[in-house]
Design an enzyme around this catalytic site. Structure first.
Site, PDB file in Angstrom:
ATOM      1  N   HIS A  37       0.946  -1.188   0.105  1.00 49.42           N
ATOM      2  CA  HIS A  37       0.165   0.104  -0.015  1.00 49.42           C
ATOM      3  C   HIS A  37       0.786   1.148   0.188  1.00 49.42           C
ATOM      4  O   HIS A  37       0.519   2.360  -0.748  1.00 49.42           O
ATOM      5  CB  HIS A  37      -0.907  -0.138   1.316  1.00 49.42           C
ATOM      6  CG  HIS A  37      -1.788  -0.979   1.344  1.00 49.42           C
ATOM      7  ND1 HIS A  37      -1.920  -1.903   2.333  1.00 49.42           N
ATOM      8  CD2 HIS A  37      -2.947  -1.216   0.623  1.00 49.42           C
ATOM      9  CE1 HIS A  37      -2.952  -2.636   2.147  1.00 49.42           C
ATOM     10  NE2 HIS A  37      -3.522  -2.424   0.957  1.00 49.42           N
ATOM     11  N   SER A 186      -2.828  -8.022   3.003  1.00 51.24           N
ATOM     12  CA  SER A 186      -3.217  -7.814   4.345  1.00 51.24           C
ATOM     13  C   SER A 186      -3.565  -9.028   4.997  1.00 51.24           C
ATOM     14  O   SER A 186      -3.346  -9.213   6.150  1.00 51.24           O
ATOM     15  CB  SER A 186      -4.305  -6.870   4.444  1.00 51.24           C
ATOM     16  OG  SER A 186      -4.208  -5.884   3.733  1.00 51.24           O
TER      17      SER A 186
END
Ligand code: PAF
Length: 281
Positions: A37, A186
């Site tokens: 990210h 994630s």
């Protein structure tokens, strides 16, 4: 870096910041931020003047309520991570702020959504299109940045922006990997020690399979990849498809397209990992 929770606050802040016609770069996320990210945020900062990151776990894109429940959430850790890069605004809305009313829109992405993730996660991409179109409407970005790990999502978002005639430029960003090759996700934090240890076999097998192209048939490469990963007791391939990178339809031979990508989904226990490799571009 300012954190805002409402659309009203967000638009007020952005309109002040963009008064002098500066370019807004947007990185939509569901939080649980990792270096993948942060690389999107850095690219946004390189290409735009103002960077907005949204953190919103979108319920409409989860077709499995357990997956939604266990999705990692830790806003403070995410904010700490974002404070290490150039991020001007974090938009962290509540569900009611994004969906004051139920979103009943049904998108039609044709064959793009009937394969791979679309086949195994029915409704997922409709939920992604709902939330991303809403977020685009709220943020009004000039450019939006998406990772190539979610290869099919990128194709869907491009199709959505075309269908809705949005002027935002969708920017694909390279997959970021751990040192052992595992694509950053994630969901990696949810893996057990044994699953985490063995998961890099996915990327390793994909990379090695490139050596067999074009001498081995498409079918042969598919079988080799699936069999290799399935020999691992922690891993179970859900699908591996070799597809045209634009249409996402399976190819039968290496001459069928100028852009060929292998896309995979693998279960490590209940955790679903995806990855892809480009065979031809
Ligand atoms: O890729 C994701 O994290 C999500 O699908 C996105 C694009 C933030 C929409 O919720």
């Amino acid at each position: 870096m300012q954190v805002v929770n409402t659309v009203k606050q967000l638009q007020k802040q952005i309109s002040v910041a963009t008064a002098s016609k500066r370019k807004v770069g947007f990185v939509p996320t569901m939080g649980a931020l990792h270096n993948g990210h942060l690389s999107l945020v850095k690219q946004a900062a390189d290409e735009c003047d103002i960077v907005v990151v949204s953190i919103f776990v979108n319920p409409t894109q989860f077709n499995n309520s357990k997956d939604l429940e266990r999705y990692p959430r830790d806003l403070q850790t995410d904010l700490d991570a974002l404070s290490t890069v150039k991020c001007d605004f974090v938009f962290a809305p509540a569900v009611d702020e994004v969906y004051p009313e139920e979103d009943n829109r049904q998108f039609n992405f044709g064959a793009l959504e009937t394969v791979m993730e679309g086949q195994y996660r029915p409704g997922h991409f409709n939920g992604v299109a709902q939330v991303v179109s809403r977020l685009f409407d709220m943020v009004k970005p000039d450019k939006a940045f998406f990772g190539l790990k979610d290869f099919q999502q990128l194709a869907i978002i491009r199709a959505m922006t075309k269908q809705l005639e949005l002027s935002v430029e969708v920017v694909p960003c390279a997959i970021v990997r751990e040192e052992d090759g595992l694509a950053m996700s994630s969901r990696n934090t949810l893996l057990s020690q044994a699953q985490r240890k063995n998961a890099p076999l996915i990327a390793r097998t994909l990379f090695e399979s490139c050596n067999f192209v074009p001498d081995t048939s498409v079918e042969g490469v598919k079988k080799q990849v699936i069999d290799t990963i399935n020999t691992d007791t922690e891993l179970d391939v859900e699908y591996f498809e070799i597809v045209d990178g634009y249409t996402l339809q399976p190819v039968d031979n290496w001459n069928e397209s100028e852009y060929i990508v292998g896309c995979i989904a693998v279960f490590a226990g209940e955790i679903r990992l995806i990855d892809n490799v480009t065979y031809k571009l």
